[in-house]
Design an enzyme around this catalytic site. Sequence first.
Site, short mmCIF file in Angstrom:
data_model
loop_
_atom_site.label_atom_id
_atom_site.label_comp_id
_atom_site.label_asym_id
_atom_site.label_seq_id
_atom_site.Cartn_x
_atom_site.Cartn_y
_atom_site.Cartn_z
N GLY A 1 14.13 0.81 26.43
CA GLY A 1 13.17 1.92 26.39
C GLY A 1 13.87 3.21 25.99
NE ARG B 1 10.96 -2.53 26.85
CZ ARG B 1 11.83 -1.76 27.49
NH1 ARG B 1 13.11 -2.07 27.49
NH2 ARG B 1 11.42 -0.68 28.12
CG ASP C 1 18.93 -3.19 33.37
OD1 ASP C 1 18.18 -2.82 32.46
OD2 ASP C 1 18.52 -3.72 34.41
CB THR D 1 17.49 3.63 31.58
OG1 THR D 1 16.30 3.33 32.33
CG2 THR D 1 18.66 3.51 32.53
CG ASP E 1 13.91 2.49 34.67
OD1 ASP E 1 12.94 3.26 34.58
OD2 ASP E 1 13.97 1.38 34.10
CG ASP F 1 17.79 0.54 36.27
OD1 ASP F 1 18.39 1.19 35.38
OD2 ASP F 1 17.03 -0.41 36.02
NE ARG G 1 12.85 -2.31 33.15
CZ ARG G 1 12.11 -2.78 32.15
NH1 ARG G 1 11.39 -3.85 32.30
NH2 ARG G 1 12.10 -2.16 30.98
O1 F6P Z 1 13.16 1.00 31.59
C1 F6P Z 1 12.43 2.14 31.21
C2 F6P Z 1 10.95 1.89 31.44
O2 F6P Z 1 10.25 3.07 31.06
C3 F6P Z 1 10.56 1.46 32.85
O3 F6P Z 1 10.51 2.54 33.75
C4 F6P Z 1 9.23 0.82 32.60
O4 F6P Z 1 8.95 -0.15 33.59
C5 F6P Z 1 9.44 0.13 31.27
O5 F6P Z 1 10.49 0.83 30.62
C6 F6P Z 1 8.23 0.14 30.38
O6 F6P Z 1 8.55 -0.62 29.28
P1 F6P Z 1 7.73 -0.59 27.91
O7 F6P Z 1 8.04 0.71 27.24
O8 F6P Z 1 8.26 -1.76 27.16
O9 F6P Z 1 6.29 -0.66 28.27
#
Ligand code: F6P
Length: 319
Positions: free
Chosen positions: A11, A72, A103, A126, A128, A130, A172
Amino acid sequence: MKRIGVMSGGGDAAGMNAALRAVVRTAWSKGAEVVGVNRGWLGLSEGDAEVLGSGAVSGIIDRGGTILRTFRYPEFQEAAGQEKVRAQLQKLRLEGLVIIGGDGSFRGGHVLDHELGLPVIGVPATIDNDIPGTDHSIGFDTALNIAIDAVDKIRDTATSHGRIFVVEVMGRSCGLLAIQCGIGCGAEEVLVPEIPYDLDEICRRIEKGYNRGKRHAIMIVAEGAARASYITYEMKNRLQRPIRMMVLGHLQRGGSPSAFDRILATRLGNYATEQLFEGARGVMVGLVANKFKTGPLRKTSCALDKVVAQYAALQRLLA
Ligand code: F6P
């Protein structure tokens, strides 16, 4: 090293461009050529990459998202996906790669480094936060400020109407964004995935607050703990009070990076590139207590110790 690559993965996070700029300029200062890989792991598997020319990273320090774009690409976990990347790496002739991401990207980076033989350094980015091995990941501070700003606005309407507001934030499976948002905006309740919660007890506390004269209740829910819609539904069944909800979602990922994120990204991008040129590989860089560190790319699960400590601090504030 004469030719390195740089890519963003996972992300997007505000400050990725500032990190990219620092990587490129540090590599240039050492006389190396820098190849920018477009669209993250997908671009790497298709050889979508080009040498970054002078001016390529000018005027981007304040831009949100990532100019390299990101994608992704779960296929990289499979052998076929890795074969595609291996074939492209031979064509790209990279001597090292800096990955700016979270990660998932670091797990991929570990495979690139250990199994495909390309020296890789990770720069943690990120919203997050995390990633163990750094106090802050790039993008967290900006996302936090966006969330706090949003809750400040919601509180105005919540107070005017005497409402309870359930606000879902991203993160997440990690609760750090929710906890710090809760501390920063003085929320009444915070739900995180790492700590069990009891909705009956929470509703009793909220009711007590109203009886003491409170005019609103703000509850921050980490997306990994529960969906705001579910919590709102359950609370409506328990309380005779007006309740509304809001999901902040991807709003938290966009916008110009905060000063903190720009500086963090610049320092980490610079340090990562220095490390790569000094022969480090298979590691991520981090800042711990304002000191640069390197740590393994692979050890990247949610930073549980940070969450538990910060949650304890939050509980003391609520008491
Ligand atoms: O890892 C970053 C993040 O924004 C998380 O907080 C969230 O759960 C996820 O990515 C959302 O992913 P996507 O952009 O693929 O919907």
